[in-house]
Design a protein around this motif. Structure first.
Motif, PDB file in Angstrom:
ATOM      1  N   SER A  46       0.859  -1.179   0.000  1.00 37.07           N
ATOM      2  CA  SER A  46       0.000   0.000   0.000  1.00 37.07           C
ATOM      3  C   SER A  46       0.897   1.231   0.000  1.00 37.07           C
ATOM      4  CB  SER A  46      -0.949  -0.059   1.199  1.00 37.07           C
ATOM      5  OG  SER A  46      -1.924   0.935   1.091  1.00 37.07           O
ATOM      6  N   ALA A  47       0.753   2.116   0.957  1.00 35.72           N
ATOM      7  CA  ALA A  47       1.565   3.338   1.003  1.00 35.72           C
ATOM      8  C   ALA A  47       2.652   3.234   2.055  1.00 35.72           C
ATOM      9  CB  ALA A  47       0.678   4.541   1.265  1.00 35.72           C
ATOM     10  N   SER A  48       3.174   2.014   2.266  1.00 41.64           N
ATOM     11  CA  SER A  48       4.222   1.818   3.269  1.00 41.64           C
ATOM     12  C   SER A  48       5.264   0.827   2.756  1.00 41.64           C
ATOM     13  CB  SER A  48       3.620   1.294   4.579  1.00 41.64           C
ATOM     14  OG  SER A  48       3.197  -0.053   4.430  1.00 41.64           O
ATOM     15  N   ILE A  49       6.403   0.814   3.451  1.00 40.77           N
ATOM     16  CA  ILE A  49       7.391  -0.243   3.247  1.00 40.77           C
ATOM     17  C   ILE A  49       7.516  -0.976   4.573  1.00 40.77           C
ATOM     18  CG2 ILE A  49       8.635   0.798   1.318  1.00 40.77           C
ATOM     19  CD1 ILE A  49      10.770   1.781   3.320  1.00 40.77           C
ATOM     20  N   GLN A  50       7.773  -2.274   4.494  1.00 44.24           N
ATOM     21  CA  GLN A  50       7.813  -3.051   5.720  1.00 44.24           C
ATOM     22  C   GLN A  50       8.720  -4.256   5.604  1.00 44.24           C
ATOM     23  OE1 GLN A  50       3.768  -5.210   6.053  1.00 44.24           O
ATOM     24  NE2 GLN A  50       3.312  -3.198   5.224  1.00 44.24           N
ATOM     25  N   LYS A  51       9.181  -4.694   6.776  1.00 45.81           N
ATOM     26  CA  LYS A  51      10.024  -5.885   6.858  1.00 45.81           C
ATOM     27  C   LYS A  51       9.867  -6.488   8.245  1.00 45.81           C
ATOM     28  CE  LYS A  51      14.739  -7.595   6.307  1.00 45.81           C
ATOM     29  NZ  LYS A  51      16.097  -7.265   5.867  1.00 45.81           N
ATOM     30  N   GLU A  52       9.960  -7.813   8.287  1.00 48.55           N
ATOM     31  CA  GLU A  52       9.938  -8.520   9.565  1.00 48.55           C
ATOM     32  C   GLU A  52      11.348  -9.007   9.868  1.00 48.55           C
ATOM     33  OE1 GLU A  52       8.028 -12.590  10.719  1.00 48.55           O
ATOM     34  OE2 GLU A  52       6.521 -11.003  10.946  1.00 48.55           O
ATOM     35  N   PHE A  53      11.847  -8.633  11.035  1.00 48.07           N
ATOM     36  CA  PHE A  53      13.172  -9.054  11.497  1.00 48.07           C
ATOM     37  C   PHE A  53      12.987 -10.182  12.504  1.00 48.07           C
ATOM     38  CE2 PHE A  53      13.635  -4.666  10.145  1.00 48.07           C
ATOM     39  CZ  PHE A  53      14.837  -4.681   9.451  1.00 48.07           C
ATOM     40  N   ARG A  54      13.860 -11.168  12.456  1.00 50.36           N
ATOM     41  CA  ARG A  54      13.750 -12.353  13.324  1.00 50.36           C
ATOM     42  C   ARG A  54      14.887 -12.400  14.340  1.00 50.36           C
ATOM     43  NH1 ARG A  54       9.432 -15.566  12.535  1.00 50.36           N
ATOM     44  NH2 ARG A  54       8.479 -15.243  10.528  1.00 50.36           N
ATOM     45  N   PHE A  55      14.566 -12.961  15.521  1.00 51.20           N
ATOM     46  CA  PHE A  55      15.511 -13.019  16.628  1.00 51.20           C
ATOM     47  C   PHE A  55      15.455 -14.376  17.308  1.00 51.20           C
ATOM     48  CE2 PHE A  55      14.236  -8.737  15.808  1.00 51.20           C
ATOM     49  CZ  PHE A  55      15.434  -8.049  15.828  1.00 51.20           C
ATOM     50  N   ARG A  56      16.485 -14.685  18.078  1.00 54.57           N
ATOM     51  CA  ARG A  56      16.521 -15.954  18.813  1.00 54.57           C
ATOM     52  C   ARG A  56      15.633 -15.940  20.062  1.00 54.57           C
ATOM     53  NH1 ARG A  56      19.731 -20.042  17.323  1.00 54.57           N
ATOM     54  NH2 ARG A  56      21.483 -19.534  15.990  1.00 54.57           N
ATOM     55  N   SER A  57      15.355 -14.740  20.554  1.00 53.94           N
ATOM     56  CA  SER A  57      14.527 -14.659  21.760  1.00 53.94           C
ATOM     57  C   SER A  57      13.601 -13.451  21.685  1.00 53.94           C
ATOM     58  CB  SER A  57      15.415 -14.546  23.006  1.00 53.94           C
ATOM     59  OG  SER A  57      16.021 -13.262  23.065  1.00 53.94           O
ATOM     60  N   TYR A  58      12.586 -13.504  22.504  1.00 49.11           N
ATOM     61  CA  TYR A  58      11.645 -12.394  22.605  1.00 49.11           C
ATOM     62  C   TYR A  58      12.367 -11.133  23.085  1.00 49.11           C
ATOM     63  CZ  TYR A  58       7.464  -9.831  24.048  1.00 49.11           C
ATOM     64  OH  TYR A  58       6.484  -8.885  24.204  1.00 49.11           O
TER      65      TYR A  58
END
Length: 124
Positions: A46-58
């Protein structure tokens, strides 16, 4: 990903500063798509850019989100952050112009550099 694997384009973008938009026009889809070439893994939605970053822990994800919050305050450009179990989704858009500006890409690049600081023990 360590800082040595961050692309030159990402480092160049991250060296920029967010500036007031004034009467700027939002980027077109074509302009945004071209700028995303320097930001692997980021998607135009839509009108945004996005990415999901992953980690080993919360907690590692929380630390990352907090560090982005501090950067956002310095830049006066604030992403929407969605924190989940071992992941942080970053969404950027420029609300003042109801679309994407250079500030969004600068903050995305700064997010990449911040993520690159996390050792492999803190990422999956």
């Amino acid at each position: 990903m360590d800082s040595g694997s961050t692309s030159e384009g990402t480092r160049r973008l991250a060296s920029g500063k967010c500036v007031p938009c004034g009467d700027a026009k939002p980027f077109t889809v074509e302009e945004a798509t071209e700028r995303l070439k320097d930001l692997p893994g980021w998607v135009l939605q839509s009108a945004s850019i996005q990415k999901e970053f992953r980690f080993r822990s919360y907690l590692a994800g929380l630390d990352f989100a907090y560090s982005l919050g501090k950067i956002a305050e310095l830049e006066n450009h604030h992403p929407d952050l969605f924190i989940g179990w071992r992941r942080v989704k970053v969404m950027l858009s420029t609300h003042a112009i109801k679309g994407l500006s250079q500030n969004d890409f600068v903050m995305a690049a700064k997010s990449e550099l911040e993520y690159s600081k996390y050792s492999s023990s803190r990422r999956p």
